[in-house]
Design an enzyme around this catalytic site. Structure first.
Site, PDB file in Angstrom:
ATOM      1  N   ASP A 215       0.802  -1.331  -0.201  1.00 59.25           N
ATOM      2  CA  ASP A 215      -0.016  -0.139  -0.113  1.00 59.25           C
ATOM      3  C   ASP A 215       1.002   1.362  -0.173  1.00 59.25           C
ATOM      4  O   ASP A 215       2.083   1.077   1.018  1.00 59.25           O
ATOM      5  CB  ASP A 215      -0.774  -0.447   0.979  1.00 59.25           C
ATOM      6  CG  ASP A 215      -2.067   1.187   1.758  1.00 59.25           C
ATOM      7  OD1 ASP A 215      -2.911   0.839   0.284  1.00 59.25           O
ATOM      8  OD2 ASP A 215      -2.372   1.776   2.156  1.00 59.25           O
ATOM      9  N   GLU A 273       1.641  -0.508  -4.993  1.00 57.08           N
ATOM     10  CA  GLU A 273       0.546   1.241  -5.585  1.00 57.08           C
ATOM     11  C   GLU A 273       1.607   1.774  -5.502  1.00 57.08           C
ATOM     12  O   GLU A 273       2.158   2.952  -4.421  1.00 57.08           O
ATOM     13  CB  GLU A 273      -0.136   0.958  -4.305  1.00 57.08           C
ATOM     14  CG  GLU A 273      -1.462   2.424  -4.702  1.00 57.08           C
ATOM     15  CD  GLU A 273      -2.403   2.273  -3.572  1.00 57.08           C
ATOM     16  OE1 GLU A 273      -3.178   2.918  -3.907  1.00 57.08           O
ATOM     17  OE2 GLU A 273      -1.744   2.303  -2.818  1.00 57.08           O
TER      18      GLU A 273
END
Length: 529
Positions: A215, A273
């Protein structure tokens, strides 16, 4: 359509690993299947639906965070990254899910959230109880304020969720949070922070996970001195190459550390990401000692137009090819509008979403599907009182991501459609989804689910997909494109124009909409060999 010869791209290094062309399926854990009737999805619910995922033909799962969390951001505020939140089950439930998925030939990857923790993490509680300058505060980014009495934030950074990126604590210092105040940023200059992530990675790898989704993989590292930003260009780090909040050069040391841990466990991988538009900087994340894959959001950000899509595809292939890594493709996830809604909604939006699904699945590289896109689900118009996304609270209901997170409809004619035995699901489900359930679509050969199943099966088994990763583009009418994968491979033709078109020569394998007198209608894609 006439063929136009394109320049032959350089040969990429061999990539025999499983993730190079895998079809990943993102499970938003809260919204997939609820086993204990509390209205929230859980790990046992996922296990109970593995037969469906096997039927769909996906190669791997990506599970969103299921760790201990107060759920200020639905699990992306992690209080303990090495345990399961009771809302989702137990470590034993995870182990059973993992074992059963592997028995069915499905890999399992999980989210890790290294940029920040929850404010309920034991470390942050200790930091709040400690004095300025203490060891406890070194794990986070605490600073004295500016102005008389330190009453102004240390710099002008803004949060991705809106408002200042700093919150003041009772003793007068401020702490940094690039997201919600309940998500304080960790200090990656601190050795203990790095060691703790290593512990977390090894904890899940030793349980048998096959990889990680990182993330905010362009976050974590912060520039010395925390210089002010250009607030007019505030985004998620991809809109402005000079945004000091993201993509600091120091982040690459962190990814090198992650890669070293993964290399200790053969056949595991990580995808980042990374919201970075600058192609040269994005390629750095894919160097041989960093990430295996980088999420590519170009198709998500491109409107339904053949010329724009072709440009996005060519640019999307160039960056990983230069780094010797596979490309990735996705049309949706839990943070953006559902594809059918993004393309206009209603029947036209669904037709276009089906067309783009075939484009995506025709391309070389890894594909990430988001749970429910294979059903043609659209955003749900939720009342503001039902929204739980922190962005709805800080930026307004129009910024809520909950519209794309409504639970999966499985069976039956009324909500909750088999998602739960509890009619009060964590987000309300619309009665209009009765015709979109898995049960209903499995019995309909023309359904969106049937289209995805057939496309995934062909991608996995048809020899036209195994001839190479190079794309050869054809000449095409305005509003259309066609490409061939490798020499003698699959031909994919997209029509975004207002008129039906003739197809390139070849045998039809699959089309997203029925042909009309042998021609491809508007808002449609065809596969040929």
């Amino acid at each position: 359509m006439r063929r136009v010869a394109g320049r032959r791209p350089p040969e990429a290094r061999p990539r025999p690993s499983w993730w190079q062309d895998a079809v990943f399926y993102q499970v938003y854990v809260r919204s997939f299947a609820d086993s204990d009737a509390d209205g929230v999805g859980d790990l046992e619910g996922i296990r109970s639906r593995l037969g469906y995922l096997e039927l769909l033909g996906v190669d791997a799962l990506w599970l969103t965070p299921f760790y201990r969390s107060p759920m200020a951001d639905h699990g992306y505020d992690v209080a303990d990254p090495r345990d399961v939140d009771p809302m989702f089950g137990t470590l034993g439930d995870f182990d059973v899910l993992l074992t059963e998925a592997h028995r069915r030939g499905i890999k399992v990857t999980v989210d890790v959230v290294p940029n920040h923790s929850s404010n309920q993490h034991a470390w942050f509680k200790s930091a709040m109880a400690a004095a300025p300058g203490s060891r406890e505060r070194e794990r986070y980014i605490f600073r004295d304020g500016r102005g008389p009495g330190g009453t102004e934030p240390p710099n002008n950074w803004v949060s991705v969720f809106g408002g200042p990126a700093w919150t003041r604590v009772p003793d007068g210092q401020w702490y940094l949070h690039l997201f919600a105040p309940q998500q304080p940023d960790l200090n990656w200059a601190d050795a203990e922070v790095r060691y703790d992530l290593e512990r977390t990675l090894r904890f899940w790898l030793e349980r048998g996970v096959d990889g990680f989704r990182i993330d905010v993989a362009h976050g974590m590292a912060k520039p010395p001195g925390l210089p002010d930003m250009d607030v007019s260009k505030a985004g998620f780090g991809g809109d402005d190459v000079d945004d000091p909040r993201f993509d600091d050069d120091g982040v690459h040391e962190i990814h090198q550390m992650i890669r070293k841990v993964l290399d200790e466990h053969p056949d595991t991988m990580a995808v980042g990401e990374i919201w970075v538009n600058d192609e040269e900087r994005l390629a750095r994340y894919l160097r041989p000692d960093e990430l295996h894959l980088a999420f590519n959001f170009r198709l998500v950000l491109t409107h339904f137009d053949a010329d724009a899509m072709r440009t996005s595809i060519e640019r999307s292939l160039a960056v990983p090819r230069a780094a010797g890594a596979p490309a990735t493709w996705t049309l949706s996830n839990h943070d953006v509008w559902r594809t059918a809604s993004r393309y206009g909604g209603g029947p036209a939006g669904v037709r276009r979403a089906r067309a783009m699904a075939l484009v995506e699945l025709a391309l070389p590289g890894a594909v990430y599907l988001y749970n429910g896109e294979e059903l043609g689900l659209e955003n749900v118009d939720l009342p503001p009182g039902a929204m739980q996304d922190p962005r709805a609270r800080t930026q307004g209901p129009e910024f809520s991501r909950d519209a794309a997170r409504v639970p999966m409809p499985w069976e039956g004619d009324l909500p909750p459609f088999g998602f739960s035995r509890n009619p009060r699901t964590w987000l309300p489900m619309p009665a209009s989804w009765a015709d979109l359930t898995v049960e209903r679509q499995l019995d309909d050969g023309g359904s969106t689910l049937s289209l995805y199943r057939r496309a995934v099966e062909l991608r996995k088994n048809h020899p036209a997909f195994r001839v190479g990763d190079e794309l050869e583009w054809y000449g095409a009418p305005a509003g259309c494109f066609a490409f061939r994968r490798g020499k003698g491979g699959l031909i994919c033709a997209l029509n975004t124009s207002a008129s039906s078109i003739a197809l390139p020569p070849g045998e039809l394998l699959l089309s997203s909409s029925p042909l009309v007198d042998g021609r491809l209608p508007p808002d449609a894609t065809a596969w040929l060999v």
